[in-house]
Design a protein around this motif. Structure first.
Motif, PDB file in Angstrom:
ATOM      1  N   THR A   1      -3.830  -3.795  10.392  1.00  0.00           N
ATOM      2  CA  THR A   1      -5.172  -3.413   9.961  1.00  0.00           C
ATOM      3  C   THR A   1      -5.285  -3.319   8.441  1.00  0.00           C
ATOM      4  O   THR A   1      -4.340  -2.927   7.760  1.00  0.00           O
ATOM      5  CB  THR A   1      -5.581  -2.050  10.565  1.00  0.00           C
TER       6      THR A   1
ATOM      7  N   GLU B   1      -7.137  -1.187   7.009  1.00  0.00           N
ATOM      8  CA  GLU B   1      -7.156   0.243   6.710  1.00  0.00           C
ATOM      9  C   GLU B   1      -5.760   0.759   6.345  1.00  0.00           C
ATOM     10  O   GLU B   1      -5.609   1.572   5.438  1.00  0.00           O
ATOM     11  CB  GLU B   1      -7.691   1.018   7.909  1.00  0.00           C
ATOM     12  N   PHE B   2      -4.734   0.275   7.048  1.00  0.00           N
ATOM     13  CA  PHE B   2      -3.381   0.768   6.819  1.00  0.00           C
ATOM     14  C   PHE B   2      -2.603  -0.089   5.823  1.00  0.00           C
ATOM     15  O   PHE B   2      -1.903   0.434   4.960  1.00  0.00           O
ATOM     16  CB  PHE B   2      -2.615   0.831   8.148  1.00  0.00           C
ATOM     17  N   TYR B   3      -2.708  -1.413   5.926  1.00  0.00           N
ATOM     18  CA  TYR B   3      -1.845  -2.308   5.146  1.00  0.00           C
ATOM     19  C   TYR B   3      -2.462  -2.841   3.860  1.00  0.00           C
ATOM     20  O   TYR B   3      -1.736  -3.271   2.969  1.00  0.00           O
ATOM     21  CB  TYR B   3      -1.395  -3.494   6.006  1.00  0.00           C
TER      22      TYR B   3
ATOM     23  N   ALA C   1       3.424   0.692   3.058  1.00  0.00           N
ATOM     24  CA  ALA C   1       3.105  -0.375   4.008  1.00  0.00           C
ATOM     25  C   ALA C   1       3.161  -1.692   3.244  1.00  0.00           C
ATOM     26  O   ALA C   1       2.548  -1.827   2.188  1.00  0.00           O
ATOM     27  CB  ALA C   1       1.722  -0.168   4.611  1.00  0.00           C
TER      28      ALA C   1
ATOM     29  N   ASN D   1       0.867  -1.166   0.000  1.00  0.00           N
ATOM     30  CA  ASN D   1       0.000   0.000   0.000  1.00  0.00           C
ATOM     31  C   ASN D   1       0.910   1.224   0.000  1.00  0.00           C
ATOM     32  O   ASN D   1       1.727   1.376   0.904  1.00  0.00           O
ATOM     33  CB  ASN D   1      -0.911   0.000   1.231  1.00  0.00           C
TER      34      ASN D   1
ATOM     35  N   ASN E   1       6.567   0.695   6.680  1.00  0.00           N
ATOM     36  CA  ASN E   1       6.232  -0.254   7.741  1.00  0.00           C
ATOM     37  C   ASN E   1       6.114  -1.606   7.066  1.00  0.00           C
ATOM     38  O   ASN E   1       5.374  -1.751   6.093  1.00  0.00           O
ATOM     39  CB  ASN E   1       4.909   0.123   8.406  1.00  0.00           C
TER      40      ASN E   1
END
Length: 97
Positions: free
Chosen positions: A36, A38-40, A15, A4, A61
């Motif tokens: 999550t 949402e982030f990854y 990510a 991402n 990350n």
């Protein structure tokens, strides 16, 4: 693996995670680490795509043994800076300047 990428005021944030850790939670010494969606969650990626994304990252990350091992192998992260978080690995990359 899943990548991402997003642009932030500070630069490109990347990510990366292994497919099998997306949506999972890991605990270590009372601290919970959540991978999550949402982030990854992003696009499926092969090794070449992950390496290219990490090369463009200002901050990254990285979660999961396959993803972290690839980052170490290509010199983005030093193995001594990899964390074991409740059964998975995690690393961060920050480029200053």
């Amino acid at each position: 693996m899943i990548v991402n990428e997003r642009e932030t005021a500070e630069g490109r944030l990347v990510a990366v995670c292994d497919d099998d850790v997306l949506g999972e939670s890991f605990e270590n010494d009372g601290v919970t680490f959540e991978v999550t969606e949402e982030f990854y969650d992003g696009e499926p990626a092969d090794e070449e795509r992950v390496v290219a994304s990490l090369a463009r990252a200002r901050v990254a990350n990285i979660v999961g043994s396959r993803s972290v091992d690839l980052a170490v192998e290509h010199g983005f992260v030093e193995e001594t800076n990899v964390l074991d978080v409740g059964g998975t690995t995690h690393a961060q990359l920050v480029r200053l300047g």
